[in-house]
Design an enzyme around this catalytic site. Structure first.
Site, PDB file in Angstrom:
ATOM      1  N   GLY A   1       0.827  -1.203   0.000  1.00 30.22           N
ATOM      2  CA  GLY A   1       0.000   0.000   0.000  1.00 30.22           C
ATOM      3  C   GLY A   1       0.856   1.245   0.000  1.00 30.22           C
TER       4      GLY A   1
ATOM      5  N   GLY B   1       2.725   7.856   3.114  1.00 28.53           N
ATOM      6  CA  GLY B   1       3.960   7.118   2.950  1.00 28.53           C
ATOM      7  C   GLY B   1       3.718   5.803   2.236  1.00 28.53           C
TER       8      GLY B   1
ATOM      9  N   ASP C   1     -11.659   9.054   7.890  1.00 30.51           N
ATOM     10  CA  ASP C   1     -11.383   8.532   6.551  1.00 30.51           C
ATOM     11  C   ASP C   1     -11.774   7.062   6.447  1.00 30.51           C
ATOM     12  OD1 ASP C   1     -10.524   8.658   3.901  1.00 30.51           O
ATOM     13  OD2 ASP C   1      -8.444   8.138   4.397  1.00 30.51           O
TER      14      ASP C   1
END
Length: 281
Positions: A11, A16, A125
């Site tokens: 991912g 990052g 989120d």
């Protein structure tokens, strides 16, 4: 980091990158997140909201932080490893989830989120990509955008547009109820494997919301934003979009997707909804 052997990238994003890594000491696989943010001291790292929240929380439906590693000016967060995201599982399946499967997944989301809210944080989120699954276990991940519930009121428009509550899109102050809206949109997608509000930009997102749940009424407008020119739509019956959903499921989704944030249930109220009664049998 010497004890970890990087296996593959699993991912990446504005925060990052995340790698799958093998720990030669324990012979286990972990997920290692390298934060893009640079800090000058250990204290700055420890005070990052994501780190503070993860160190504080310990719940079976929230990803477990194993350790924090600082090398030079980089910070690495080592997590337990999960098989895949809920988004990936939806994509790989040949058929939609059954309602029993959806109930179990959502029950776990609400349990983890209830613990998070009780500990003073909201996620901001939530989306299928930030829910990881291994077999039948689900865990909430990526608290990089989390905020303290009792902190300064949030107004910034962040997170994934398809799961953003109207007040976020409008740049208004918002609270933990935005997480409830997001779960409503996630729950709807679990029934169809398609997003309920796939907006291409913020204006289109608002159009999609109005076309499904109907434009806000005059009463609701006073609680939303009377200066915004909302698209005028009567909305549709959720049952026509989610034909396999039970009346209890439709009722919960409709309540979660309320224009008025104060009408949306809290996590504990959602867990007490009739949709989840079979979970207590």
């Amino acid at each position: 980091m010497e004890q970890y052997q990087i296996l593959k990238e699993i991912g990446s994003g504005s925060y990052g990158v995340v790698w799958g890594a093998w720990d030669e000491h324990s012979d286990e696989v972990f997920a290692i997140k390298k934060l893009k943010k640079r800090c000058n001291s250990v204290k700055e790292y420890i005070n990052l909201t994501e780190v503070k929240a993860l160190r504080k929380m310990n719940h079976p439906n929230i990803i477990k932080l194993k350790e924090i590693i600082k090398e030079d000016d980089s910070l690495y967060l080592v997590f337990e490893y999960m098989e895949c995201s809920l988004c990936e599982r939806m994509t790989c399946r040949k058929k939609p989830f059954s309602e029993d499967e959806i109930r179990d997944l959502c029950f776990q989301i609400f349990q983890g989120l209830a613990y998070m809210h009780d500990n003073g944080y909201f996620h901001r989120d939530l989306k299928p990509e930030n829910l990881l699954v291994s077999k039948d276990v689900l865990k909430i991940v990526d608290l990089g955008l989390a905020r303290e519930i009792n902190g300064k009121p949030a107004t910034d428009n962040i997170g994934s547009r398809w799961y953003s509550a109207p007040e976020v899109l409008l740049g208004q102050e918002y609270d933990s109820s935005v997480d409830m809206w997001a779960i409503g949109a996630i729950m709807a997608k679990l029934f169809t494997r398609h997003p309920l509000f796939p907006g291409k930009h913020d204006g289109d997102q608002m159009y999609k919301i109005c076309s499904v749940i109907g434009s806000p009424t005059e009463t609701t407008l006073s609680m939303v934003n009377s200066n915004y020119q909302f698209p005028q739509h009567p909305g549709v019956q959720l049952s026509s979009l989610l034909p396999s959903a039970s009346l209890e499921a439709l009722d919960l989704i409709a309540t979660l997707l309320s224009w008025n944030p104060s009408v949306r249930p809290t996590t504990m109220e959602a867990l007490e909804h009739p949709f989840f009664y079979p979970c207590y049998c």
